[in-house]
Motif scaffolding. Sequence first.
Motif, PDB file in Angstrom:
ATOM      1  N   SER A  70       1.186  -1.144   0.159  1.00 25.92           N
ATOM      2  CA  SER A  70      -0.154   0.356  -0.622  1.00 25.92           C
ATOM      3  C   SER A  70       0.807   0.637  -0.067  1.00 25.92           C
ATOM      4  CB  SER A  70      -0.597   0.040   1.181  1.00 25.92           C
ATOM      5  OG  SER A  70      -0.063   0.739   2.487  1.00 25.92           O
ATOM      6  N   GLU A 128       1.567   1.641  -9.288  1.00 22.17           N
ATOM      7  CA  GLU A 128       0.143   0.476 -10.039  1.00 22.17           C
ATOM      8  C   GLU A 128      -0.077  -0.316  -8.851  1.00 22.17           C
ATOM      9  OE1 GLU A 128       0.862  -4.328 -10.392  1.00 22.17           O
ATOM     10  OE2 GLU A 128       2.479  -2.720 -10.620  1.00 22.17           O
ATOM     11  N   VAL A 129       0.183   0.402  -7.522  1.00 30.28           N
ATOM     12  CA  VAL A 129      -0.457   0.181  -6.319  1.00 30.28           C
ATOM     13  C   VAL A 129      -1.492   1.321  -5.860  1.00 30.28           C
ATOM     14  CG1 VAL A 129      -0.020   0.406  -3.815  1.00 30.28           C
ATOM     15  CG2 VAL A 129       1.349  -0.790  -4.979  1.00 30.28           C
ATOM     16  N   ARG A 132      -4.610   1.106  -7.742  1.00 30.85           N
ATOM     17  CA  ARG A 132      -5.071  -0.464  -7.170  1.00 30.85           C
ATOM     18  C   ARG A 132      -5.952  -0.070  -6.385  1.00 30.85           C
ATOM     19  NH1 ARG A 132      -1.515  -3.708  -6.936  1.00 30.85           N
ATOM     20  NH2 ARG A 132      -0.853  -3.847  -4.851  1.00 30.85           N
ATOM     21  N   GLU A 133      -5.593   1.416  -5.232  1.00 29.69           N
ATOM     22  CA  GLU A 133      -6.111   1.645  -4.639  1.00 29.69           C
ATOM     23  C   GLU A 133      -6.971   2.414  -4.487  1.00 29.69           C
ATOM     24  OE1 GLU A 133      -3.215   2.378  -0.801  1.00 29.69           O
ATOM     25  OE2 GLU A 133      -1.854   2.670  -2.226  1.00 29.69           O
ATOM     26  N   ARG A 135      -9.509   2.262  -7.518  1.00 27.93           N
ATOM     27  CA  ARG A 135     -10.356   1.692  -7.653  1.00 27.93           C
ATOM     28  C   ARG A 135     -10.909   0.692  -5.957  1.00 27.93           C
ATOM     29  NH1 ARG A 135     -10.385   1.741 -13.036  1.00 27.93           N
ATOM     30  NH2 ARG A 135      -8.884   1.755 -14.095  1.00 27.93           N
ATOM     31  N   ARG A 136     -10.020   0.864  -4.938  1.00 29.42           N
ATOM     32  CA  ARG A 136     -11.213   0.123  -3.966  1.00 29.42           C
ATOM     33  C   ARG A 136     -12.879   0.606  -3.896  1.00 29.42           C
ATOM     34  NH1 ARG A 136      -5.953  -0.375   0.148  1.00 29.42           N
ATOM     35  NH2 ARG A 136      -5.773  -2.537  -1.142  1.00 29.42           N
ATOM     36  N   THR A 366      -9.545  -1.242 -17.411  1.00 29.07           N
ATOM     37  CA  THR A 366      -8.548  -2.186 -17.096  1.00 29.07           C
ATOM     38  C   THR A 366      -9.155  -3.796 -16.894  1.00 29.07           C
ATOM     39  OG1 THR A 366      -9.573  -2.150 -14.639  1.00 29.07           O
ATOM     40  CG2 THR A 366      -8.128  -0.409 -15.408  1.00 29.07           C
ATOM     41  N   GLN A 368     -10.353  -4.993 -14.326  1.00 29.68           N
ATOM     42  CA  GLN A 368     -11.268  -5.354 -13.848  1.00 29.68           C
ATOM     43  C   GLN A 368     -12.488  -4.851 -14.438  1.00 29.68           C
ATOM     44  OE1 GLN A 368      -8.043  -4.383 -12.902  1.00 29.68           O
ATOM     45  NE2 GLN A 368      -6.821  -6.044 -11.699  1.00 29.68           N
TER      46      GLN A 368
END
Length: 374
Positions: A70, A128-129, A132-133, A135-136, A366, A368
Amino acid sequence: MERNEINEIDVGAGDERGQRIDPERRRGRAAISNRASRYDLQRVEENDGWDMAEERAVFRTSVALEEPRSVISRNTSPDLPFDRSVNPYRGCEHGCIYCFARPTHSYLGYSAGLDFETRLVAKPNAPEVLARELRRKGYRVAPIALGTNTDPYQPLERDHEIMRQVLQVLRDFRHPVQITTKGTLIERDLDILSEMADLGLVQVGVSVTTLDNRLSRLMEPRVPMPSRRLATMRKLSEAGVPVRLMMSPVVPSITDHEVEAIVGASAEAGAQAMNWIMLRLPLEVSELFQEWLESHFPDRAARVMARVREMHGGQDYDAQFGRRMRGEGHYAEMIAHRVKLAQRRFGLARDMPRMRCDLFAPPLGTAQQPSLFD
């Protein structure tokens, strides 16, 4: 702060834990010594008589790579105007002797002294991380601060370009960001910053501590000269990027006489607002700063520390919210009054306009969330 596996590259001479280091070995660095981390369980200091004859290597910059799970750090401090931040790097080659972030290097087992300036850590997967965070499902948007701990535009960024990639993520997500830096490398990213500024998504704080080139080189040895930072302010402002002066820190009996000059020069360079912080000396920073004072300003070292302690109830530092940034007492009140008058005289606001949070939208395309147009 979570520590994951770190792969070291070219560790070099940063592992020495001696007291004061020979000036030739630390040329271009601010810290005088490289004392052990406060978390070291075993400290061995031994002199066998041979070290005087041995030629020791200079302290060169080394880089370790970290892959965190994170990157968004949270805080609840009432002293800070943000509740989240991202730091692409640990340690800072700018080497500012007064940096309040130096003690964080001890979490890695490194010294807050020369290690902080020479043993750096980069997070290449931070963009990248971060994506991802963001998009939570439960993420709630608010401005992210960059440059709160170490400078994202320190020399290391020229090779790694992590900060630029982080900015690209924030632009693509339409996410607001506050940046604080001393690094003129930010001019490289004017294309992204101006695009975000058009949407009300970015503000930049440029840190100016002194206008004296010689003093700047002593206090912050690898930071661009003050005049060069003012030029960066001007370029950001001309590109439509809102700019704030960060006068941090004000150092008693060293830089305090420059308050009005710094505010005036920054206003002329295009700053819209300003903030300021008094010198802070938490944990190891106090000892490191006092070594620096005794080396470069022995005639006023006692006076500087007397002022510092006067503002913190007789201590080198008071970590209490509401007091740690500005101090208390007659001297602190006098500096605050001078800053207020200078702000009024040169037309700088205290606060920047609010940034937009309503544009936030994770981009499509993406694995996802596939794009309809693929």
